[in-house]
Design an enzyme around this catalytic site. Structure first.
Site, PDB file in Angstrom:
ATOM      1  N   LYS A  12      34.860 -23.570  -6.906  1.00 44.15           N
ATOM      2  CA  LYS A  12      33.759 -23.810  -7.849  1.00 44.15           C
ATOM      3  C   LYS A  12      34.316 -23.880  -9.258  1.00 44.15           C
ATOM      4  O   LYS A  12      35.408 -23.380  -9.559  1.00 44.15           O
ATOM      5  CB  LYS A  12      32.691 -22.712  -7.739  1.00 44.15           C
ATOM      6  CG  LYS A  12      33.182 -21.286  -7.987  1.00 44.15           C
ATOM      7  CD  LYS A  12      33.220 -20.847  -9.427  1.00 44.15           C
ATOM      8  CE  LYS A  12      33.630 -19.383  -9.571  1.00 44.15           C
ATOM      9  NZ  LYS A  12      33.973 -19.010 -10.976  1.00 44.15           N
ATOM     10  N   ASP A 136      30.703 -13.211  -6.353  1.00 45.18           N
ATOM     11  CA  ASP A 136      30.616 -14.660  -6.180  1.00 45.18           C
ATOM     12  C   ASP A 136      30.330 -15.082  -4.744  1.00 45.18           C
ATOM     13  O   ASP A 136      29.977 -16.241  -4.498  1.00 45.18           O
ATOM     14  CB  ASP A 136      31.919 -15.333  -6.628  1.00 45.18           C
ATOM     15  CG  ASP A 136      32.121 -15.277  -8.133  1.00 45.18           C
ATOM     16  OD1 ASP A 136      31.191 -14.855  -8.840  1.00 45.18           O
ATOM     17  OD2 ASP A 136      33.220 -15.649  -8.595  1.00 45.18           O
TER      18      ASP A 136
END
Length: 303
Positions: A12, A136
């Site tokens: 990401k 995350d």
């Protein structure tokens, strides 16, 4: 089912990262947009009937204890499954880059083993396990680009237009703890609203961690300067040392879109590939496309 091969774990980028406060327990409140990109690790899972977990590092050596094994153990404990697994790992996402590679590996491990072991946990149950593994991990389990708040647990899926990014990772990494413990870290950025971001998604905000990171890691400065020398504005992602810049690459499938032929689009891509060869020695450079959704989206039932 005895095996699942070629399981994708995408990285990401944080399009921005604002620190809006600090809680009494020491954790930082943040706002960010997490965006999936096509820089991926590949995982392979084979079932073991003896209940043991084993790991094979197929591209370089990994630490003996990592989030992949922790995720597998957590799923075993939560479901009381008698099964184990042999896990092969093709690690491509750089470590200490701020790209979420370890968290993504953990999320893909939970999704794949939940299917391989037929443990049938719902997505909300996997999210509870994931949050214990790291802030995350829930984002990667949810499987969509998202507006993220709190300590990473408040996730609102969003749509982003297709875009390309040149991602640069210096040879040296950054430990998250060193940045967040820095006295001069800005911790009082004004709270943003999603409508403000939507007006300019690829030019909104900043990374509040970047000034501290530039003091701690010379490679971040070099990456930003190299991008700047090529007419690109670099921004750090997450709390690691990787830097990225949005670049203009026409669609290869749109033919005459914006006056470009398919051949011209291919030529544009080749320009960025050549650019990567001029990067400073030891720096990893990759042209990445954002993803609309995680490749494993839907692997766990939401009901």
């Amino acid at each position: 089912m005895n095996a699942i091969f070629d399981v994708c774990a995408p990285a990401k980028l944080n399009l921005f990262l604002h620190i809006t406060g600090r809680r009494a327990d020491g954790y930082h409140e943040l706002q960010s947009v997490f965006m999936l990109i096509d820089w991926c690790d590949q995982l392979h899972f084979e079932i073991r009937k003896d209940g043991l977990l084993s790991r094979e590092d197929l591209v370089g050596d990994l630490p003996e204890e990592d989030l992949i094994l922790r995720a597998a153990r957590a799923l075993q404990a939560a479901t009381k499954t008698p099964h184990g697994a042999h896990i092969g790992i093709e690690k491509h996402i750089p470590t200490q880059a701020g790209m979420g590679g370890g968290s993504s590996d953990a999320a893909s491990t939970l999704l794949a083993l939940n299917r391989l072991w037929d443990t049938q946990l719902r997505l909300d149950q996997l999210l509870e396990i994931g949050l214990e593994l790291g802030a995350d991990v829930p984002f990667f389990l949810t499987g969509q680009n998202a507006w993220v708040e709190g300590v990473g647990e408040r996730i609102t899926p969003i749509d982003l237009p297709e875009a390309y990014f040149l991602v640069v990772k210096p040879p040296d990494g950054l430990e998250t703890g060193r940045i967040f413990s820095a006295p001069r870290l800005k911790r009082d950025t004004k709270t943003a609203i999603m409508t403000g971001f939507a007006e300019e998604p690829y030019g909104f905000g900043r990374n509040d961690l970047q000034p501290v990171a530039q003091e701690l890691c010379g490679g971040v400065n070099i990456a930003i300067e190299w991008l700047g020398s090529n007419g690109l504005l670099g921004k750090m992602t997450g709390s690691g040392s990787a830097v990225f810049s949005k670049v203009q690459v026409p669609s290869q499938t749109s033919g005459q879109k914006k006056g470009q032929t398919k051949g011209q689009a291919t030529e544009t891509l080749q320009v960025f590939e050549k650019l990567s060869h001029s990067a400073p020695t030891g720096f990893a450079v990759k042209l990445c496309r954002n993803l609309h959704a995680h490749p494993l989206q839907g692997w766990a039932s939401s009901v």
